[in-house]
Motif scaffolding. Structure first.
Motif, PDB file in Angstrom:
ATOM      1  N   UNK A 219       0.818  -1.198   0.000  1.00  0.00           N
ATOM      2  CA  UNK A 219       0.000   0.000   0.000  1.00  0.00           C
ATOM      3  C   UNK A 219       0.858   1.256   0.000  1.00  0.00           C
ATOM      4  N   UNK A 220       0.583   2.152   0.954  1.00  0.00           N
ATOM      5  CA  UNK A 220       1.378   3.382   1.080  1.00  0.00           C
ATOM      6  C   UNK A 220       2.344   3.295   2.263  1.00  0.00           C
ATOM      7  N   UNK A 221       2.711   2.070   2.640  1.00  0.00           N
ATOM      8  CA  UNK A 221       3.625   1.856   3.763  1.00  0.00           C
ATOM      9  C   UNK A 221       5.013   1.495   3.237  1.00  0.00           C
ATOM     10  N   UNK A 222       6.016   2.181   3.740  1.00  0.00           N
ATOM     11  CA  UNK A 222       7.394   1.956   3.332  1.00  0.00           C
ATOM     12  C   UNK A 222       8.257   1.718   4.567  1.00  0.00           C
ATOM     13  N   UNK A 223       9.430   1.212   4.343  1.00  0.00           N
ATOM     14  CA  UNK A 223      10.365   0.988   5.441  1.00  0.00           C
ATOM     15  C   UNK A 223      11.788   1.161   4.958  1.00  0.00           C
ATOM     16  N   UNK A 224      12.680   1.407   5.878  1.00  0.00           N
ATOM     17  CA  UNK A 224      14.105   1.551   5.569  1.00  0.00           C
ATOM     18  C   UNK A 224      14.889   0.765   6.608  1.00  0.00           C
ATOM     19  N   UNK A 225      15.822  -0.050   6.146  1.00  0.00           N
ATOM     20  CA  UNK A 225      16.748  -0.738   7.039  1.00  0.00           C
ATOM     21  C   UNK A 225      18.113  -0.069   6.901  1.00  0.00           C
ATOM     22  N   UNK A 226      18.674   0.358   8.020  1.00  0.00           N
ATOM     23  CA  UNK A 226      20.042   0.877   8.050  1.00  0.00           C
ATOM     24  C   UNK A 226      20.874  -0.163   8.796  1.00  0.00           C
ATOM     25  N   UNK A 227      21.507  -1.090   8.078  1.00  0.00           N
ATOM     26  CA  UNK A 227      22.081  -2.273   8.726  1.00  0.00           C
ATOM     27  C   UNK A 227      23.367  -2.024   9.505  1.00  0.00           C
ATOM     28  N   UNK A 228      24.085  -0.964   9.193  1.00  0.00           N
ATOM     29  CA  UNK A 228      25.359  -0.733   9.881  1.00  0.00           C
ATOM     30  C   UNK A 228      25.506   0.762  10.157  1.00  0.00           C
ATOM     31  N   UNK A 229      25.234   1.158  11.382  1.00  0.00           N
ATOM     32  CA  UNK A 229      25.392   2.557  11.769  1.00  0.00           C
ATOM     33  C   UNK A 229      26.286   2.615  12.998  1.00  0.00           C
ATOM     34  N   UNK A 230      27.031   3.693  13.115  1.00  0.00           N
ATOM     35  CA  UNK A 230      27.926   3.862  14.258  1.00  0.00           C
ATOM     36  C   UNK A 230      27.235   4.499  15.449  1.00  0.00           C
ATOM     37  N   UNK A 231      26.167   5.259  15.186  1.00  0.00           N
ATOM     38  CA  UNK A 231      25.444   5.931  16.264  1.00  0.00           C
ATOM     39  C   UNK A 231      24.006   6.149  15.840  1.00  0.00           C
ATOM     40  N   UNK A 232      23.138   6.393  16.811  1.00  0.00           N
ATOM     41  CA  UNK A 232      21.727   6.630  16.516  1.00  0.00           C
ATOM     42  C   UNK A 232      21.547   7.901  15.692  1.00  0.00           C
ATOM     43  N   UNK A 233      22.464   8.858  15.836  1.00  0.00           N
ATOM     44  CA  UNK A 233      22.344  10.116  15.107  1.00  0.00           C
ATOM     45  C   UNK A 233      22.358   9.902  13.598  1.00  0.00           C
ATOM     46  N   UNK A 234      23.044   8.848  13.130  1.00  0.00           N
ATOM     47  CA  UNK A 234      23.045   8.575  11.695  1.00  0.00           C
ATOM     48  C   UNK A 234      21.649   8.223  11.206  1.00  0.00           C
TER      49      UNK A 234
END
Length: 505
Positions: free
Chosen positions: A405-420
């Motif tokens: 539908x109109x639902x999307x998602x993003x996976x950020x698999x490797x981040x150094x901090x939550x700020x990214x």
């Protein structure tokens, strides 16, 4: 949701695996030295290395077979693997003491057959990935194709030369085929396991086991070619290299099985799917080799070359079709983004690697009104435009996906901090706004929820749940694009009626 079994994360190489690797490298170095310059003391050293691998594997396999939380079939399979190692531990020292050993002795051949039979039983008992009847039939046909290719190899290298020297009779066929038939049965079981894929409880160990089985098959085929076709005696060290490598892989499989824990996941297809393609090319290649050896390119050499070219073209086309099918299964057809399956798989892999990761859940604002007033065709164009924004704003190795539908998602698999993760959410929010579609000004807006998991902190479902709560918080602030971060107060059990919710951007 199925459990996925994965190795326990470790700060370095475990001592058992390190010792196993050092032992294998030492045995391999000695074998290679003997291959180029015969060493008088090589055979007892090589046999001792096999006993050491047997002890390694026997202890590890018995421990796994006695692990109560593993599936019953898996424990039975490791019991059969333990029998393989027990064969090494008992018979090899006995043959060394009696002076009846050696890679070319009948006693060692008998030991090898017992070893192969036990390994065959183990591969048959391993729990394979659950699948439907049609997929089981396809995997079985593919395994038979691999076995047929293996039978061509063994006929050319081992069985054919014996029949050519001694004539075609039942006795000759029986004596020449017993050893190769055991290898063919092993090859079929290994191919079937690789093509079906293991149950989630034993994926990596089964790959190591099947690699050991394929090493045994390759070693026997090469030995048969040298002994039968070339009329020479295979160097002792070559057979030991194959045996030691197979022993080491089996022992490593037992150790790896003992170091598994359950995490959420699903099986993904691997390069083993291409084994049937390789098997189809075997016959034309062997025909070309034989034509070159006999110096008679006409007519068989030309026919073999033509057959090989046709096989390559057909197999290449099948590979393209398979790749297209795989991509279609993991891609949303309308937007070209990853679909929910790929979204989940990427999340599982990030969690299994034990890294800090984040998930963004995104729900478009006002999309139903666009569909109702402008029609579904315009709605599809809006979805495609929204997907383009995500592609531009999500840096690699992040994965944007349309979940439905109109639902999307993003996976950020490797981040150094939550700020990214917060930066990505802010970038998406800033990029959304008015766009012109078919002469109409349409505003792209969405609610974006962000959740972050530290190494080994949360499961996939828990992260998605948190990101959903944050997304609902962002959408509750109005139709404009907003993004919010998960906080404990967003949980229904934690939020009192008069609790003030955290601010959203």
């Amino acid at each position: 949701m199925p459990l996925r079994w994965h190795r326990r994360p470790a700060g370095g190489l475990p001592p058992v695996q390190l010792g196993l690797g050092v032992l294998y490298l030492a045995a391999l170095a000695v074998s290679l030295a003997d291959l180029f310059s015969a060493l008088s003391w090589y055979e007892p050293v090589a046999e001792s290395a096999r006993v050491a691998f047997g002890l390694f594997g026997l202890v590890a396999a018995v421990r796994v077979a006695r692990t109560p939380n593993l599936p019953a079939r898996l424990r039975q399979a490791w019991g059969a693997v333990a029998a393989c190692f027990a064969t090494l531990v008992v018979t090899v020292p006995l043959l060394m003491v009696l002076g009846a050993g050696g890679a070319h002795s009948h006693w060692d051949d008998a030991t090898h057959v017992v070893f192969v039979v036990a390994l065959l039983i183990a591969l048959q008992r391993f729990p394979l990935a659950p699948t439907n009847r049609q997929d089981r039939i396809k995997a079985g046909v593919d395994a038979l194709t691999v076995m047929a290719g293996g039978s061509v190899v063994l006929w050319y290298t081992a069985i054919g030369p014996v029949v050519q020297r001694s004539g075609l009779s039942a006795d000759v066929l029986f004596s020449a085929a017993v050893y190769p038939l055991a290898d063919l049965a092993l090859l079929f079981s290994a191919a079937r396991a690789l093509l079906r894929g293991a149950d989630e409880s034993a994926q990596r160990p089964l790959r190591l086991l099947t690699a050991g089985a394929l090493i045994l098959f390759t070693g026997d085929a090469v030995r048969g070619f040298v002994d039968g076709r070339m009329g020479e005696t295979m160097p002792l060290s070559w057979q030991f290299i194959c045996w030691i490598t197979a022993d080491a892989l089996l022992a490593a499989a037992a150790v790896a099985q003992g170091r598994t824990v359950a995490v959420v996941g699903r099986r993904q297809p691997g390069p083993a799917r291409y084994l049937p393609f390789l098997a189809v090319a075997v016959a034309p290649v062997l025909m070309l080799i034989e034509a070159a050896r006999d110096g008679g390119f006409v007519p068989w050499g030309g026919l073999a070359l033509g057959g090989a070219m046709l096989s390559v073209l057909v197999l290449y086309r099948q590979t393209l079709v398979q790749r297209e099918s795989d991509e279609r299964a993991l891609t949303d057809a309308l937007t070209g983004l990853a679909n929910r399956t790929m979204f989940r798989e990427t999340s599982y892999q990030a969690l299994a690697r034990g890294r800090r990761m984040s998930i963004l859940m995104i729900d478009m604002n006002g999309f139903k009104e666009i569909n109702d007033t402008l029609g579904h065709k315009a709605g599809d164009r809006v979805l495609a435009e929204f997907a383009g924004v995500l592609r531009q704003c999500v840096p690699a190795p992040g994965l944007p996906a349309r979940l439905g539908g109109d639902e999307f998602g993003v996976v950020l698999p490797e981040i150094n901090s939550a700020e990214q993760a917060y930066e990505v959410a802010g970038r998406i929010a800033a990029a959304l706004g008015p766009v012109m579609l078919d002469g109409r000004l349409i505003t792209l807006a969405a609610g974006i929820g962000v959740a972050v998991s530290g190494p080994g902190e949360l499961t996939h479902d828990e992260i998605v749940h948190r990101a959903d709560l944050a997304m609902y918080r962002a959408k509750s602030l109005g139709p404009e694009t907003r993004w919010a971060i998960w906080q404990e107060s967003l949980e229904p059990a934690a939020a009192a009626p008069d609790t003030e919710l955290p601010a959203a951007a």
